[in-house]
Write a protein that holds these residues in place. Structure first.
Motif, PDB file in Angstrom:
ATOM      1  N   HIS A   1       0.842  -1.198   0.000  1.00 54.36           N
ATOM      2  CA  HIS A   1       0.000   0.000   0.000  1.00 54.36           C
ATOM      3  C   HIS A   1       0.876   1.246   0.000  1.00 54.36           C
ATOM      4  O   HIS A   1       0.818   2.075   0.905  1.00 54.36           O
ATOM      5  CB  HIS A   1      -0.951  -0.037   1.194  1.00 54.36           C
ATOM      6  N   GLY A   2       1.703   1.340  -1.000  1.00 59.28           N
ATOM      7  CA  GLY A   2       2.619   2.468  -1.116  1.00 59.28           C
ATOM      8  C   GLY A   2       3.985   2.095  -0.570  1.00 59.28           C
ATOM      9  O   GLY A   2       4.191   0.976  -0.076  1.00 59.28           O
ATOM     10  N   LEU A   3       4.916   3.060  -0.655  1.00 58.72           N
ATOM     11  CA  LEU A   3       6.291   2.737  -0.267  1.00 58.72           C
ATOM     12  C   LEU A   3       6.624   3.099   1.170  1.00 58.72           C
ATOM     13  O   LEU A   3       7.600   2.575   1.709  1.00 58.72           O
ATOM     14  CB  LEU A   3       7.286   3.368  -1.244  1.00 58.72           C
ATOM     15  N   VAL A   4       5.828   3.938   1.807  1.00 53.42           N
ATOM     16  CA  VAL A   4       6.018   4.078   3.260  1.00 53.42           C
ATOM     17  C   VAL A   4       5.615   2.738   3.883  1.00 53.42           C
ATOM     18  O   VAL A   4       6.317   2.184   4.738  1.00 53.42           O
ATOM     19  CB  VAL A   4       5.184   5.239   3.840  1.00 53.42           C
ATOM     20  N   ASN A   5       4.526   2.194   3.393  1.00 53.76           N
ATOM     21  CA  ASN A   5       4.104   0.862   3.812  1.00 53.76           C
ATOM     22  C   ASN A   5       5.195  -0.170   3.471  1.00 53.76           C
ATOM     23  O   ASN A   5       5.558  -1.016   4.311  1.00 53.76           O
ATOM     24  CB  ASN A   5       2.776   0.532   3.117  1.00 53.76           C
TER      25      ASN A   5
ATOM     26  N   VAL B   1      17.162  13.169   4.666  1.00 55.60           N
ATOM     27  CA  VAL B   1      16.474  12.237   3.777  1.00 55.60           C
ATOM     28  C   VAL B   1      14.986  12.207   4.117  1.00 55.60           C
ATOM     29  O   VAL B   1      14.580  12.629   5.221  1.00 55.60           O
ATOM     30  CB  VAL B   1      17.110  10.826   3.887  1.00 55.60           C
ATOM     31  N   TYR B   2      14.191  11.689   3.188  1.00 48.18           N
ATOM     32  CA  TYR B   2      12.731  11.610   3.312  1.00 48.18           C
ATOM     33  C   TYR B   2      12.321  11.253   4.748  1.00 48.18           C
ATOM     34  O   TYR B   2      12.690  10.198   5.267  1.00 48.18           O
ATOM     35  CB  TYR B   2      12.216  10.568   2.318  1.00 48.18           C
ATOM     36  N   HIS B   3      11.549  12.144   5.357  1.00 48.85           N
ATOM     37  CA  HIS B   3      11.285  12.072   6.806  1.00 48.85           C
ATOM     38  C   HIS B   3      10.531  10.833   7.270  1.00 48.85           C
ATOM     39  O   HIS B   3      10.697  10.391   8.403  1.00 48.85           O
ATOM     40  CB  HIS B   3      10.543  13.333   7.257  1.00 48.85           C
TER      41      HIS B   3
ATOM     42  N   LEU C   1      18.418   3.387   1.207  1.00 43.44           N
ATOM     43  CA  LEU C   1      18.946   4.360   0.251  1.00 43.44           C
ATOM     44  C   LEU C   1      17.772   5.034  -0.441  1.00 43.44           C
ATOM     45  O   LEU C   1      16.781   4.389  -0.771  1.00 43.44           O
ATOM     46  CB  LEU C   1      19.783   3.614  -0.797  1.00 43.44           C
ATOM     47  N   CYS C   2      17.884   6.323  -0.668  1.00 47.86           N
ATOM     48  CA  CYS C   2      16.866   7.053  -1.415  1.00 47.86           C
ATOM     49  C   CYS C   2      17.514   7.443  -2.749  1.00 47.86           C
ATOM     50  O   CYS C   2      18.451   8.246  -2.765  1.00 47.86           O
ATOM     51  CB  CYS C   2      16.455   8.295  -0.618  1.00 47.86           C
ATOM     52  N   SER C   3      17.020   6.881  -3.847  1.00 48.12           N
ATOM     53  CA  SER C   3      17.702   7.029  -5.131  1.00 48.12           C
ATOM     54  C   SER C   3      16.695   7.162  -6.280  1.00 48.12           C
ATOM     55  O   SER C   3      15.994   6.204  -6.566  1.00 48.12           O
ATOM     56  CB  SER C   3      18.596   5.801  -5.362  1.00 48.12           C
TER      57      SER C   3
ATOM     58  N   HIS D   1      17.823  10.991  -4.728  1.00 44.16           N
ATOM     59  CA  HIS D   1      17.707  11.394  -3.332  1.00 44.16           C
ATOM     60  C   HIS D   1      16.670  12.499  -3.130  1.00 44.16           C
ATOM     61  O   HIS D   1      16.617  13.458  -3.888  1.00 44.16           O
ATOM     62  CB  HIS D   1      19.061  11.892  -2.838  1.00 44.16           C
ATOM     63  N   ASN D   2      15.865  12.310  -2.102  1.00 43.04           N
ATOM     64  CA  ASN D   2      14.909  13.332  -1.655  1.00 43.04           C
ATOM     65  C   ASN D   2      15.236  13.642  -0.204  1.00 43.04           C
ATOM     66  O   ASN D   2      15.207  12.721   0.611  1.00 43.04           O
ATOM     67  CB  ASN D   2      13.481  12.789  -1.765  1.00 43.04           C
ATOM     68  N   PRO D   3      15.543  14.879   0.166  1.00 46.90           N
ATOM     69  CA  PRO D   3      15.544  16.079  -0.673  1.00 46.90           C
ATOM     70  C   PRO D   3      16.911  16.327  -1.317  1.00 46.90           C
ATOM     71  O   PRO D   3      17.897  15.713  -0.938  1.00 46.90           O
ATOM     72  CB  PRO D   3      15.258  17.174   0.366  1.00 46.90           C
TER      73      PRO D   3
ATOM     74  N   SER E   1      16.497  -0.145  -1.379  1.00 49.31           N
ATOM     75  CA  SER E   1      16.692   0.985  -2.289  1.00 49.31           C
ATOM     76  C   SER E   1      15.336   1.532  -2.713  1.00 49.31           C
ATOM     77  O   SER E   1      14.617   0.910  -3.489  1.00 49.31           O
ATOM     78  CB  SER E   1      17.497   0.520  -3.512  1.00 49.31           C
ATOM     79  N   ASP E   2      14.982   2.684  -2.159  1.00 49.17           N
ATOM     80  CA  ASP E   2      13.701   3.327  -2.477  1.00 49.17           C
ATOM     81  C   ASP E   2      13.914   4.200  -3.713  1.00 49.17           C
ATOM     82  O   ASP E   2      14.562   5.241  -3.646  1.00 49.17           O
ATOM     83  CB  ASP E   2      13.245   4.168  -1.276  1.00 49.17           C
ATOM     84  N   GLU E   3      13.361   3.757  -4.848  1.00 47.13           N
ATOM     85  CA  GLU E   3      13.584   4.455  -6.116  1.00 47.13           C
ATOM     86  C   GLU E   3      12.299   5.092  -6.628  1.00 47.13           C
ATOM     87  O   GLU E   3      12.069   5.190  -7.844  1.00 47.13           O
ATOM     88  CB  GLU E   3      14.244   3.476  -7.116  1.00 47.13           C
ATOM     89  N   ILE E   4      11.473   5.571  -5.708  1.00 47.20           N
ATOM     90  CA  ILE E   4      10.163   6.127  -6.081  1.00 47.20           C
ATOM     91  C   ILE E   4      10.288   7.320  -7.042  1.00 47.20           C
ATOM     92  O   ILE E   4       9.404   7.564  -7.847  1.00 47.20           O
ATOM     93  CB  ILE E   4       9.352   6.512  -4.824  1.00 47.20           C
ATOM     94  N   HIS E   5      11.416   8.048  -6.969  1.00 49.67           N
ATOM     95  CA  HIS E   5      11.586   9.234  -7.829  1.00 49.67           C
ATOM     96  C   HIS E   5      12.318   8.899  -9.138  1.00 49.67           C
ATOM     97  O   HIS E   5      12.759   9.808  -9.848  1.00 49.67           O
ATOM     98  CB  HIS E   5      12.357  10.322  -7.070  1.00 49.67           C
ATOM     99  N   HIS E   6      12.437   7.607  -9.473  1.00 51.15           N
ATOM    100  CA  HIS E   6      13.328   7.199 -10.575  1.00 51.15           C
ATOM    101  C   HIS E   6      12.924   7.702 -11.957  1.00 51.15           C
ATOM    102  O   HIS E   6      13.764   7.777 -12.856  1.00 51.15           O
ATOM    103  CB  HIS E   6      13.496   5.676 -10.599  1.00 51.15           C
TER     104      HIS E   6
ATOM    105  N   THR F   1       3.219   5.969  -8.359  1.00 54.53           N
ATOM    106  CA  THR F   1       2.435   7.042  -7.736  1.00 54.53           C
ATOM    107  C   THR F   1       3.058   8.421  -7.842  1.00 54.53           C
ATOM    108  O   THR F   1       2.365   9.405  -8.104  1.00 54.53           O
ATOM    109  CB  THR F   1       2.207   6.709  -6.256  1.00 54.53           C
ATOM    110  N   LYS F   2       4.369   8.511  -7.619  1.00 56.65           N
ATOM    111  CA  LYS F   2       5.045   9.818  -7.683  1.00 56.65           C
ATOM    112  C   LYS F   2       5.094  10.269  -9.147  1.00 56.65           C
ATOM    113  O   LYS F   2       4.828  11.412  -9.468  1.00 56.65           O
ATOM    114  CB  LYS F   2       6.450   9.642  -7.117  1.00 56.65           C
ATOM    115  N   THR F   3       5.423   9.326 -10.039  1.00 59.81           N
ATOM    116  CA  THR F   3       5.592   9.644 -11.462  1.00 59.81           C
ATOM    117  C   THR F   3       4.297  10.174 -12.079  1.00 59.81           C
ATOM    118  O   THR F   3       4.316  11.121 -12.855  1.00 59.81           O
ATOM    119  CB  THR F   3       6.007   8.363 -12.225  1.00 59.81           C
TER     120      THR F   3
END
Ligand SMILES: Cc1ncc(COP(=O)(O)O)c(C=O)c1O
Length: 390
Positions: A94-98, A120-122, A167-169, A171-173, A199-204, A234-236
């Protein structure tokens, strides 16, 4: 519709505009909501059609048969990122925080520590701490305003309780697109200290022209037995309310552990998210993302030019993400003082840098995924609010 078309979201139960009054004291009429990381844009038509088809059908039962969804992910990752994913590697959360929380529960125990490269993402720290684990903050260093990893310094900060690194990749922020060499160095660090790498690549997909995102699984295939990949539509495509994300695990033993957690927590797919995400990962979706990034590129240039005119403010050059990261340290003001100006005088709701961890204290994060006129308005308000520094 073009990205220039303003869409009023006030009263639609969106977090960004409807929580601005309780959290920042700003009404949607007077304030500019530039905090929560979603966009002021509708998703591509192909996503709207998928949802319309569901509405026309009108029955909203449990989701089943994810073959099209898995194939859409396979297609997107191969076409956009050159990464071959097998369908059996993919879990839908249910999303990537989940997804992050499920990884923390699956692969660490209470009292263990998780390494974060801050700022990094809070939400990473929030879920880690809420689960009774510790955060080991490893600050990124700035070289000419660009974030860099500092493994030699980080080794000294480890307590020995660390079991995982997130890892945030990109990176945010700050919007760094990590290079293949940097990613391989992260992989080596994880091997050396026996850490599982998430490796959280939600912003890829939100990468600017001239930049290339490298998928961690491709950069360091040798660490597949300690790697968990996280991706999302979701972000894209601005469908975060659908709460859908992917946790992708190639290693069978890690997969078994994660599958147990999914079962233990009773997680099953949200059918709206599944339909929207399947539609988004398509040639039409790809064309839309390319147009989106051209538009956001214009927003980021306009914003950075404006910030450069204000003495004491410095905007981090974004390589990816629509989240501008502005340093106020050269104003000589305390965070309370510059926040007061941005929030009370310019009436802009932003994310406070300190919430992203060590190194973020003198920053504010501004969301630029809005019609360009709003970016121009934000710049004009900031110039007025800090005009005495001119
Ligand atoms: C790095 C990162 N991971 C996860 C999320 C949120 O993911 P989700 O909405 O899928 O829970 C965000 C949102 O900004 C993010 O920046």
């Amino acid at each position: 519709m073009t990205f220039d078309t303003p869409i009023s979201r006030a009263g639609s139960h969106c977090s960004k505009w409807d929580m601005m009054k309780p959290l920042y004291g700003l009404t949607p009429d007077e304030g500019l909501a530039m905090w929560v990381a979603d966009m002021e844009f509708k998703p591509p038509q192909v996503v709207q059609y998928a949802l319309q088809k569901m509405l026309d059908h009108g029955v909203y039962g449990y989701f089943g048969d994810d073959r099209k969804y898995l194939d859409a992910i396979r297609w997107w990752m191969a076409n956009r990122h050159g990464w071959e994913v097998a369908p059996e590697w993919i879990f839908t959360t249910h999303g990537l925080v989940n997804g992050t929380a499920l990884c923390v529960h699956s692969f660490t125990k209470p009292g263990d520590a998780v390494v974060l490269m801050t700022p990094v993402y809070h939400a990473f720290a929030r879920v880690i701490k809420a689960a009774g684990r510790e955060v080991t903050e490893c600050p990124l260093v700035l070289e000419d305003g660009t974030a860099r990893m500092d493994f030699a310094a980080w080794e000294k900060l480890l307590t020995g309780r660390e079991k995982m690194l997130i890892l945030c990749s990109p990176h945010n922020p700050g919007g760094r697109v990590w290079t293949a060499d940097e990613l391989r160095a992260v992989a080596d660090f994880c091997v050396k200290h026996d850490l599982l790498l998430v490796s959280d690549e939600i912003h890829h997909d939100l990468v600017y022209p001239g930049q290339k995102h490298m998928v961690m699984a491709k950069a360091a295939p040798q660490i597949a037995d300690r790697l968990v990949m996280m991706t999302a539509t979701t972000k894209t495509f601005n469908i975060a309310g659908a709460h859908i994300g992917n946790v992708i695990i190639a290693d069978p033993a890690l997969r078994k552990t994660f599958a147990n957690t999914i079962n233990a927590m009773g997680i099953s797919p949200n059918s709206f998210g599944m339909h929207m995400a399947t539609a988004a990962y398509s040639p039409e979706g790809a064309t839309w993302v390319d147009a989106l990034m051209r538009y956001l590129d214009g927003n980021r240039k306009l914003f950075d030019e404006g910030i450069a005119r204000i003495p004491g403010l410095r905007s981090t050059p974004l390589q990816a993400t629509y989240l501008a990261w502005v340093d106020f340290s050269a104003t000589g003001m305390t965070p309370e003082e510059f926040i007061e100006r941005v929030q009370k005088v310019a009436k802009i709701a932003t994310n406070y840098g300190a919430s992203f961890g060590l190194g973020g204290e003198t920053y504010l994060r501004f969301n630029l995924a809005c019609p360009r006129a709003q970016v121009a308005e934000a710049v004009a308000r900031l110039e007025r609010a800090f005009s005495d520094l001119q």
